[in-house]
Design a protein around this motif. Structure first.
Motif, PDB file in Angstrom:
ATOM      1  N   ALA A  91       0.837  -1.202   0.000  1.00 25.63           N
ATOM      2  CA  ALA A  91       0.000   0.000   0.000  1.00 25.63           C
ATOM      3  C   ALA A  91       0.871   1.251   0.000  1.00 25.63           C
ATOM      4  O   ALA A  91       1.965   1.268   0.589  1.00 25.63           O
ATOM      5  CB  ALA A  91      -0.917  -0.001   1.213  1.00 25.63           C
ATOM      6  N   ASP A 106       0.427   3.893   1.583  1.00 26.02           N
ATOM      7  CA  ASP A 106       0.568   4.424   2.941  1.00 26.02           C
ATOM      8  C   ASP A 106       1.019   3.342   3.916  1.00 26.02           C
ATOM      9  O   ASP A 106       0.755   3.416   5.123  1.00 26.02           O
ATOM     10  CB  ASP A 106      -0.747   5.032   3.425  1.00 26.02           C
ATOM     11  CG  ASP A 106      -1.870   4.002   3.502  1.00 26.02           C
ATOM     12  OD1 ASP A 106      -1.711   2.895   2.950  1.00 26.02           O
ATOM     13  OD2 ASP A 106      -2.902   4.311   4.134  1.00 26.02           O
ATOM     14  N   SER A 107       1.707   2.334   3.434  1.00 27.21           N
ATOM     15  CA  SER A 107       2.179   1.235   4.267  1.00 27.21           C
ATOM     16  C   SER A 107       3.005   1.746   5.448  1.00 27.21           C
ATOM     17  O   SER A 107       3.739   2.736   5.342  1.00 27.21           O
ATOM     18  CB  SER A 107       3.034   0.277   3.441  1.00 27.21           C
ATOM     19  OG  SER A 107       3.743  -0.626   4.276  1.00 27.21           O
ATOM     20  N   ASP A 111      -0.312  -8.129   6.100  1.00 28.39           N
ATOM     21  CA  ASP A 111      -1.443  -7.519   5.394  1.00 28.39           C
ATOM     22  C   ASP A 111      -2.157  -6.515   6.280  1.00 28.39           C
ATOM     23  O   ASP A 111      -2.370  -5.354   5.906  1.00 28.39           O
ATOM     24  CB  ASP A 111      -2.397  -8.627   4.955  1.00 28.39           C
ATOM     25  CG  ASP A 111      -3.579  -8.125   4.121  1.00 28.39           C
ATOM     26  OD1 ASP A 111      -4.172  -7.086   4.483  1.00 28.39           O
ATOM     27  OD2 ASP A 111      -3.935  -8.779   3.134  1.00 28.39           O
ATOM     28  N   ARG A 112      -2.502  -6.945   7.490  1.00 22.32           N
ATOM     29  CA  ARG A 112      -3.326  -6.115   8.380  1.00 22.32           C
ATOM     30  C   ARG A 112      -2.599  -4.881   8.905  1.00 22.32           C
ATOM     31  O   ARG A 112      -3.147  -3.780   8.912  1.00 22.32           O
ATOM     32  CB  ARG A 112      -3.787  -6.962   9.577  1.00 22.32           C
ATOM     33  CG  ARG A 112      -4.792  -6.266  10.481  1.00 22.32           C
ATOM     34  CD  ARG A 112      -4.981  -7.042  11.765  1.00 22.32           C
ATOM     35  NE  ARG A 112      -3.807  -6.943  12.634  1.00 22.32           N
ATOM     36  CZ  ARG A 112      -3.655  -7.618  13.778  1.00 22.32           C
ATOM     37  NH1 ARG A 112      -4.600  -8.482  14.139  1.00 22.32           N
ATOM     38  NH2 ARG A 112      -2.582  -7.466  14.528  1.00 22.32           N
ATOM     39  N   GLY A 146       0.223  -3.310   5.536  1.00 21.53           N
ATOM     40  CA  GLY A 146      -0.272  -3.018   4.201  1.00 21.53           C
ATOM     41  C   GLY A 146       0.494  -3.738   3.111  1.00 21.53           C
ATOM     42  O   GLY A 146       0.634  -3.226   1.994  1.00 21.53           O
TER      43      GLY A 146
END
Length: 526
Positions: free
Chosen positions: A344, A346-347, A379-380, A383
């Motif tokens: 993502a 914005d990870s 993942d959670r 990201g």
């Protein structure tokens, strides 16, 4: 080089060998001694003016407040006199803008409102009586000391104490940076509330006191240690070794009859010069991004505030290595879940300080097939979508290395205090088998058992608190492994060390110090 081979190479950079541990202990003891002799040393070794530890028979109702990290806590503690207590509390997050405000007025006004709200909610009769007295009495404060709650103020930042309830801030840590407050008294008596600050408390001193109140048996606690957002230790020292007491200006009177005083080490600043501490490129990158580069170098390798950021820098270095494929897939056929990994925009990997230490704890504990748990949390929390099993394993390799190093460094501090105080030199015949019987640290291996065949008089009791030591899997086992590698301690000495969680040292411990400051006497443990 394959991804896993490169991850293992990077993990090797975090190795802290038995020889490194021994060198660390030697330097730690040197800095301890220097701090007892003079002010301005790297390890502050701050006298606390607390000259007695509790024995579990103390009684009373006390108030405590805790400003020690990202939260502010208010609590009232009822001591029952049988090593148990009851606690009522409230907790609120401290707004980031108050942690870096221009003056401390905004911060302390916020704290005052939280104390007032707590008293109204949980002790309203007392609070309303105070308001009536303030309207009818001529005294400016509107109450007499005996009508006020005796309060222990846990202020977990380096403070130069000149009395049990008075001290001057040396420097901010843990993300706080209010320059105007440095050098001033940490004072909340002016809040016009029905409380009297009986004791200014460091949370580590509180941990020691809480452990000594609740610990099993008759052996007094030697050391209280925090391994959480930050790290620090406080221990019982002989008064005649604290030679700098004679040079402290404005020092308040204190009880010398015990011949001992609790010393707040402020060991987070151990070896700021990096004589013996490890220094990887990831440590250097982290330090550069802090408000206090070059300071608190021990803490920056151990505490929960920093472990996630060390991991973030290590992962970024692995991602940026063109020779390996971390979180990269040529196509779905190279990913074991038949997809391609994406990150993502914005990870948390791209945001400083965004990886919480709880992430490391979960990954460390992951024994699932194909590292499903790690992939889920990637993942959670980070990201990173559709990470492969190899990606997850590479991250786990780094996590294991960073956590293990933190624990072995922690052992340097514990081992140095045990040796410097000579507690292992006090031997007695093993006549009894002791057991913890209280909230334990995470399960330790059978070979690390501290109690079997160790007499109560031989036990060296240490109280610990903090999310890292309590929740990071295997942290105590790693500590004990390193203690056994210190020649002067060895396997026999390590077995005599009893490590127990001291729950709520900053609350219960602060209350106990307020009690001691009030002159309540009880026969102490030896």
């Amino acid at each position: 080089m394959s991804l896993l081979e490169e991850a293992k190479r990077m993990a090797a950079e975090f190795e802290y060998s038995a020889e490194d541990v021994r060198k660390g202990v030697k330097e730690f003891m040197r800095e301890m001694d220097e701090g007892l002799r003079k002010t301005g040393s790297t390890m502050s070794q701050i006298p606390t003016y607390v000259t007695a530890v509790p024995n579990g028979t103390e009684k009373g109702l006390y108030l405590a407040v805790d400003l020690g990290g990202t939260n502010f806590r208010v609590c009232s503690i009822q001591l029952h006199g049988n090593t148990t207590f009851s606690l009522t509390q409230s907790k609120v997050a401290i707004p980031r803008e108050l942690m870096v405000a221009k003056t401390s007025k905004e911060l302390f006004s916020f704290l005052a409102k939280q104390i007032e709200s707590f008293l109204k909610t949980h002790h309203n009769d007392h609070f309303q009586a105070h308001l009536r007295r303030r309207l009818t009495m001529s005294a400016e404060d509107g109450y007499r000391d005996e009508q006020a709650f005796q309060l222990g103020f846990t202020f977990s930042f380096p403070v130069e104490q000149v009395g049990i309830n008075k001290g001057y801030l040396i420097r901010w840590t843990k993300g706080f940076d209010i320059e105007e407050t440095v050098g001033k008294d940490a004072e909340i008596d002016a809040l016009r509330l029905p409380v009297k600050v009986a004791a200014l408390v460091n949370d580590t001193v509180g941990t020691l006191m809480a452990r000594s109140y609740t610990s099993p048996g008759k052996t007094g606690t030697l050391l209280g240690a925090i391994f959480g957002t930050g790290t620090n230790g406080a221990y019982v020292e002989k008064l005649d070794k604290i030679t700098k007491m004679a040079t402290i200006k404005g020092s308040a009177d204190y009880d010398k009859s015990t011949g001992e005083m609790i010393v707040n080490t402020e060991w987070g600043s151990f070896d700021n010069q990096l004589r013996v501490l490890p220094n990887t490129p990831y440590d250097a990158a982290l330090d550069k991004g802090t408000p206090n580069p070059g300071i608190q170098m021990f803490e920056k390798r151990i505490s929960g505030m920093f472990l996630g950021e060390i991991l973030r820098h290590a992962i970024l270095a692995l991602m940026n290595n063109p020779g390996v494929q971390l979180f990269k897939d040529d196509n779905s056929s190279t990913n074991d879940i038949h997809s391609t990994t994406t990150i993502a925009d914005d990870s948390a990997l791209y945001r400083p300080w965004a990886i919480d230490t709880s992430f490391l704890s979960i990954v460390k504990e992951d024994q699932s097939a194909g590292f499903k748990v790690t992939r889920h949390i990637l993942d959670r929390d980070l990201g990173v979508f559709a990470a492969s099993a190899e990606d997850a394993e590479a991250v786990k390799i780094l996590v294991d290395a960073i956590g293990k190093r933190a624990a072995r460094l922690s052992a340097v501090a514990l081992g140095a205090v045990v040796l410097a105080t000579g507690r292992l030199d006090r031997t007695a015949n093993p006549v009894a088998v002791t057991s913890e019987g209280k909230s334990p640290c995470p399960p330790q291996s059978q070979t690390a058992s501290t109690e079997a065949e160790v007499g109560e008089d031989d036990v060296v009791d240490i109280g610990v608190d903090g999310s890292v030591v309590e929740y990071y899997p295997g942290f105590e086992d790693y500590i004990r492994q390193a203690l056994r590698e210190i020649p002067e301690i060895g396997r026999q000495g390590e077995r005599r060390v009893r490590i127990g969680i001291a729950k709520d040292g900053s609350g219960v411990g602060a209350a106990l110090i307020a009690l001691v400051a009030g002159g309540v006497d009880a026969p102490g443990k030896k």
